[in-house]
Design a protein around this motif. Structure first.
Motif, PDB file in Angstrom:
ATOM      1  N   SER B  91      34.897 -14.029 -20.762  1.00 17.76           N
ATOM      2  CA  SER B  91      35.702 -12.914 -20.289  1.00 17.76           C
ATOM      3  C   SER B  91      36.613 -12.523 -21.448  1.00 17.76           C
ATOM      4  O   SER B  91      37.435 -13.321 -21.886  1.00 17.76           O
ATOM      5  CB  SER B  91      36.538 -13.324 -19.077  1.00 17.76           C
ATOM      6  N   GLU B 306      41.704  -9.652  -6.608  1.00 19.18           N
ATOM      7  CA  GLU B 306      41.294  -9.948  -7.976  1.00 19.18           C
ATOM      8  C   GLU B 306      41.656 -11.375  -8.341  1.00 19.18           C
ATOM      9  O   GLU B 306      42.667 -11.904  -7.912  1.00 19.18           O
ATOM     10  CB  GLU B 306      42.015  -8.988  -8.933  1.00 19.18           C
ATOM     11  N   ARG B 307      40.811 -11.950  -9.191  1.00 10.04           N
ATOM     12  CA  ARG B 307      41.121 -13.279  -9.722  1.00 10.04           C
ATOM     13  C   ARG B 307      41.890 -13.112 -11.033  1.00 10.04           C
ATOM     14  O   ARG B 307      41.546 -12.264 -11.860  1.00 10.04           O
ATOM     15  CB  ARG B 307      39.825 -14.037 -10.002  1.00 10.04           C
ATOM     16  N   TYR B 308      42.910 -13.945 -11.198  1.00  7.52           N
ATOM     17  CA  TYR B 308      43.709 -13.902 -12.421  1.00  7.52           C
ATOM     18  C   TYR B 308      43.808 -15.289 -13.043  1.00  7.52           C
ATOM     19  O   TYR B 308      43.796 -16.290 -12.328  1.00  7.52           O
ATOM     20  CB  TYR B 308      45.133 -13.404 -12.125  1.00  7.52           C
ATOM     21  N   PRO B 323      43.079 -10.655 -15.680  1.00  9.10           N
ATOM     22  CA  PRO B 323      42.129 -10.701 -14.574  1.00  9.10           C
ATOM     23  C   PRO B 323      40.738 -11.092 -15.062  1.00  9.10           C
ATOM     24  O   PRO B 323      40.410 -10.907 -16.239  1.00  9.10           O
ATOM     25  CB  PRO B 323      42.134  -9.259 -14.059  1.00  9.10           C
ATOM     26  N   TYR B 324      39.934 -11.678 -14.203  1.00 10.07           N
ATOM     27  CA  TYR B 324      38.547 -11.983 -14.538  1.00 10.07           C
ATOM     28  C   TYR B 324      37.720 -11.919 -13.261  1.00 10.07           C
ATOM     29  O   TYR B 324      38.269 -11.771 -12.166  1.00 10.07           O
ATOM     30  CB  TYR B 324      38.433 -13.367 -15.192  1.00 10.07           C
ATOM     31  N   ALA B 325      36.434 -11.993 -13.417  1.00 13.84           N
ATOM     32  CA  ALA B 325      35.566 -11.939 -12.247  1.00 13.84           C
ATOM     33  C   ALA B 325      34.511 -13.014 -12.354  1.00 13.84           C
ATOM     34  O   ALA B 325      34.115 -13.404 -13.441  1.00 13.84           O
ATOM     35  CB  ALA B 325      34.920 -10.563 -12.155  1.00 13.84           C
ATOM     36  N   ASN B 333      34.460 -10.158 -17.498  1.00 15.19           N
ATOM     37  CA  ASN B 333      35.647  -9.321 -17.336  1.00 15.19           C
ATOM     38  C   ASN B 333      35.672  -8.723 -15.949  1.00 15.19           C
ATOM     39  O   ASN B 333      34.629  -8.484 -15.348  1.00 15.19           O
ATOM     40  CB  ASN B 333      35.575  -8.156 -18.329  1.00 15.19           C
ATOM     41  N   ASN B 334      36.873  -8.492 -15.481  1.00 11.59           N
ATOM     42  CA  ASN B 334      36.990  -7.808 -14.215  1.00 11.59           C
ATOM     43  C   ASN B 334      36.709  -6.329 -14.422  1.00 11.59           C
ATOM     44  O   ASN B 334      37.356  -5.678 -15.242  1.00 11.59           O
ATOM     45  CB  ASN B 334      38.403  -8.010 -13.676  1.00 11.59           C
ATOM     46  N   SER B 336      37.177  -2.955 -12.927  1.00  9.22           N
ATOM     47  CA  SER B 336      38.019  -2.465 -11.831  1.00  9.22           C
ATOM     48  C   SER B 336      37.255  -1.484 -10.946  1.00  9.22           C
ATOM     49  O   SER B 336      37.565  -1.354  -9.771  1.00  9.22           O
ATOM     50  CB  SER B 336      39.287  -1.839 -12.386  1.00  9.22           C
ATOM     51  N   LYS B 339      35.765  -3.074  -7.993  1.00 10.90           N
ATOM     52  CA  LYS B 339      36.743  -3.483  -7.003  1.00 10.90           C
ATOM     53  C   LYS B 339      37.077  -2.317  -6.081  1.00 10.90           C
ATOM     54  O   LYS B 339      37.168  -2.471  -4.878  1.00 10.90           O
ATOM     55  CB  LYS B 339      38.001  -3.971  -7.721  1.00 10.90           C
TER      56      LYS B 339
END
Lengths: 321, 344
Positions: B91, B306-308, B323-325, B333-334, B336, B339
């Motif tokens: 990420s 969201e995961r952080y 943030p990450y996913a 990477n998250n 967005s 989401k």
């Protein structure tokens, strides 16, 4: 405290005859000699055929013992030593220097306690940088948590030397950073080993008259002591006290500042208190407790113990990124 | 007494004391045979004692700096730190706050609530460490210590395949290398993960003691992941003082491994609640003493959907969060956009 056998080479009067006389009474070392009732020993010796020689030998041992203590100093001598050798060293952060009336005093052991992420390591790195730069002094950094960051030191040095975001000259930076030595240490015995080596190095340097060591940092001493403390035997506590007395001796004899860090455990009502228990409390000269508001770079420090400043005082300081 | 500082048995210490060797300076210029005779012990034992006694031979005076062996100057360390490669988390945003990824030579603790992706991150790191050097990896092997039984080999293969895909794609763009020339297949990733299953805390301690020997025989290991450090220490423990002692001893051994073999140690941790300032707060498990044990501490948490990841503690990095996913392809990477669609 030597054995009588070893003293024989120096003092021939302590001959094998005398040694066997002592051995019969359970005396092998000078230390055994000290804890014996001397009068009964003398009375015993007088009844022996060669009583005169034995009396001489006993007097010789007593003379050796007399010679073992340190010479006395009077107040004026102490004052002179304090003014000449026991200066304070600035830590590089104003709040702390103000609280401690100038900084860390040479010859003293200072303990820095605080919860995880309360700025202990940051303060140690900053102090190491400041002492190395401002006083051109050698710094010994004993690192138990792989948390010595040379990059951070370089950043601090740049901040201290030129606040106007100018880079420090590489040559100066190299010279200053070469005077900071880092020892990775992962158990208490290797710490003793490092300190003993340091002691003989300092002795050697004193002889040549170029003692430039100023500061010993142990970050953190508690992580070396915790694994051995509190088991059934008293071994762990003995090692802890022994470590501290060695540090105090080094600090006093070679005019060093010693800074050690300690972690905290939950005390009454969840308020953090320094770890390592009651017998540790009396050991350091100065005890400081650090804390930090979550997420900010403002640190709070309060004085738990100090030989000349009222305890309970507190201060705030900032350590820049 | 000074001889108490020597790492020798209590019986030998007793013999030293009763023979009058109470201070270390008496041992400094002594021959083993002399000591053996005085203490009535074998010469090997005497040699062992003298080996631990301080002597002046260890100070290196050749360079003019009088460096005690084992020490390094900050200047030398600065150059070494610049050469260190970091292990990417896959990420970009987490890598950014970490200064490029998980650092070698340090012990990093990663904790968070169940389901946040701790094991996923652990597996991802065990895969990423194997990326060849020209792809920004370390080309090393991974040791995975599984205490909870949550290691899923199918999932590892999935992540490894995705990682392999990305590697090929990157290579095709930058160097025009064809697929066949990479020389690494997804299956190879599995082969280079050395897996240990641990079923009790004594096994865990035994394994960590053994790692020193194991890694010195497998020098290409570049990461040790313990998933999780906590599991066996949270049950069946009545003597909390013993737990603290065992854990802090284990932490020091892991530190030593990290430094000695220049590898990254990643410890995954669970969360617990702590009563502070009138309310219950979530914090990582194992207590206050343990919180000092690691070099770095990263906390994973939910913020809405969201995961952080948040850097709670680090000697060289500033606190930050990113943030990450967790995707089918691993940690990424998250994005967005995804989401927002999910929220609508």
């Amino acid at each position: 405290m030597a054995s009588l056998k070893r003293l024989e080479t120096e003092f021939p009067i302590l001959d094998p005859d005398f040694q066997s006389f002592c051995a019969l009474r359970g005396i092998f070392t000078v230390q055994d000699f000290l804890i014996r009732d001397l009068q009964s020993l003398v009375a015993d010796a007088e009844q022996q055929p060669s009583s005169e020689r034995f009396m001489q030998a006993i007097n010789q041992v007593l003379y050796v013992i007399d010679g073992l203590h340190q010479p006395w100093l009077n107040g004026v001598d102490l004052m002179e030593d304090a003014q000449k050798n026991k200066h304070v060293l600035s830590t590089g952060c104003e709040g702390m220097d103000f609280l401690l009336r100038g900084g860390l005093r040479r010859g003293q052991v200072t303990e820095l306690a605080g919860p995880s992420s309360s700025g202990k390591t940051q303060f140690c790195l900053l102090t190491a940088s400041t002492v190395a730069y401002k006083y051109m002094g050698g710094v010994i950094y004993i690192d138990t948590g792989n948390s010595f960051s040379a990059k951070r030191i370089a950043r601090f040095l740049n901040q201290i030397s030129c606040p106007a975001s100018e880079e420090m000259q590489p040559r100066v930076l190299q010279e200053v950073m070469n005077s900071i030595l880092c020892h990775p240490v992962y158990d208490i015995f290797s710490m003793f080993d490092v300190l003993h080596c340091l002691e003989s190095k300092l002795k050697y340097q004193i002889c040549r008259g170029d003692n430039d060591e100023r500061l010993i940092i142990i970050d953190s001493i508690s992580s070396l002591i915790t694994p051995i403390l509190g088991s059934s035997g008293s071994q762990g506590r003995a090692l802890m006290v022994s470590a501290m007395s060695l540090l105090k001796k080094l600090a006093h004899e070679y005019n060093l500042v010693v800074l050690v860090t300690n972690h905290t455990v939950g005390g009454d009502g969840g308020i953090p208190k320094p770890a390592l228990g009651v017998s540790w409390k009396t050991l350091p000269h100065v005890r400081l407790l650090l804390s930090r508001d979550c997420g900010s770079n403002t640190y709070q420090v309060s004085l738990l113990k100090h030989p000349s400043i009222a305890s309970g005082k507190a201060a705030k300081f900032i350590i820049n990124d | 007494m000074e001889v108490g500082r020597l790492p020798i048995s209590a019986a030998l210490k007793g013999k030293l004391v009763s023979a009058g060797y109470t201070s270390l300076s008496l041992l400094s210029s002594l021959s083993p045979s002399h000591l053996a005779r005085d203490l009535n012990i074998s010469e090997n034992e005497a040699l062992d004692i003298l080996k631990h006694a301080p002597h002046d031979g260890r100070i290196d005076t050749s360079s003019g700096h009088h460096i005690i062996s084992g020490a390094q100057t900050a200047w030398d360390m600065l150059h070494e730190e610049e050469l260190l490669t970091r292990i990417t988390t896959s990420s970009v945003e987490i890598d950014n706050i970490l200064g490029g990824g998980i650092s070698c030579r340090e012990v990093t603790e990663i904790g968070g609530v169940p389901g946040i992706g701790k094991t996923q991150l652990g597996i991802q790191l065990a895969v990423n460490v194997q990326l060849p050097v020209h792809c920004g990896g370390l080309g090393g092997k991974a040791i995975y210590i599984d205490t909870e039984g949550s290691f899923m080999v199918e999932r590892v293969l999935q992540i490894a395949e995705a990682c392999w895909d990305d590697m090929l794609a990157n290579n095709a763009i930058s160097q025009n290398v064809h697929a066949g020339q990479v020389g690494m297949q997804p299956k190879d990733f599995l082969e280079n993960i050395l897996y240990f299953r641990v079923c009790s805390y004594t096994e865990q301690i035994a394994l960590i003691n053994y790692l020193d020997k194991f890694i010195s025989e497998h020098r290409d290991v570049k990461i040790v992941v313990v998933d999780s450090i906590t599991f066996h220490f949270r049950q069946d423990f009545e003597d909390m003082a013993l737990r603290t002692r065992l854990l802090s001893g284990m932490a020091l051994k892991l530190m030593k491994l990290a430094k000695k073999f220049c590898l990254a140690v990643v410890l995954l941790n669970q969360v617990t609640t702590k009563y502070a300032e009138g309310s219950f707060q979530l914090t990582l498990a194992l207590g206050d003493s343990w919180s000092h044990a690691c070099t770095n501490r990263i906390i994973l948490y939910w913020n809405g959907n969201e995961r952080y990841a948040y850097i709670d503690k680090s000697p060289s990095l500033r606190s930050a969060s990113a943030p990450y996913a967790v995707t089918a392809r691993g940690i990424r990477n998250n994005v967005s956009n995804c989401k927002r669609i999910k929220l609508m």
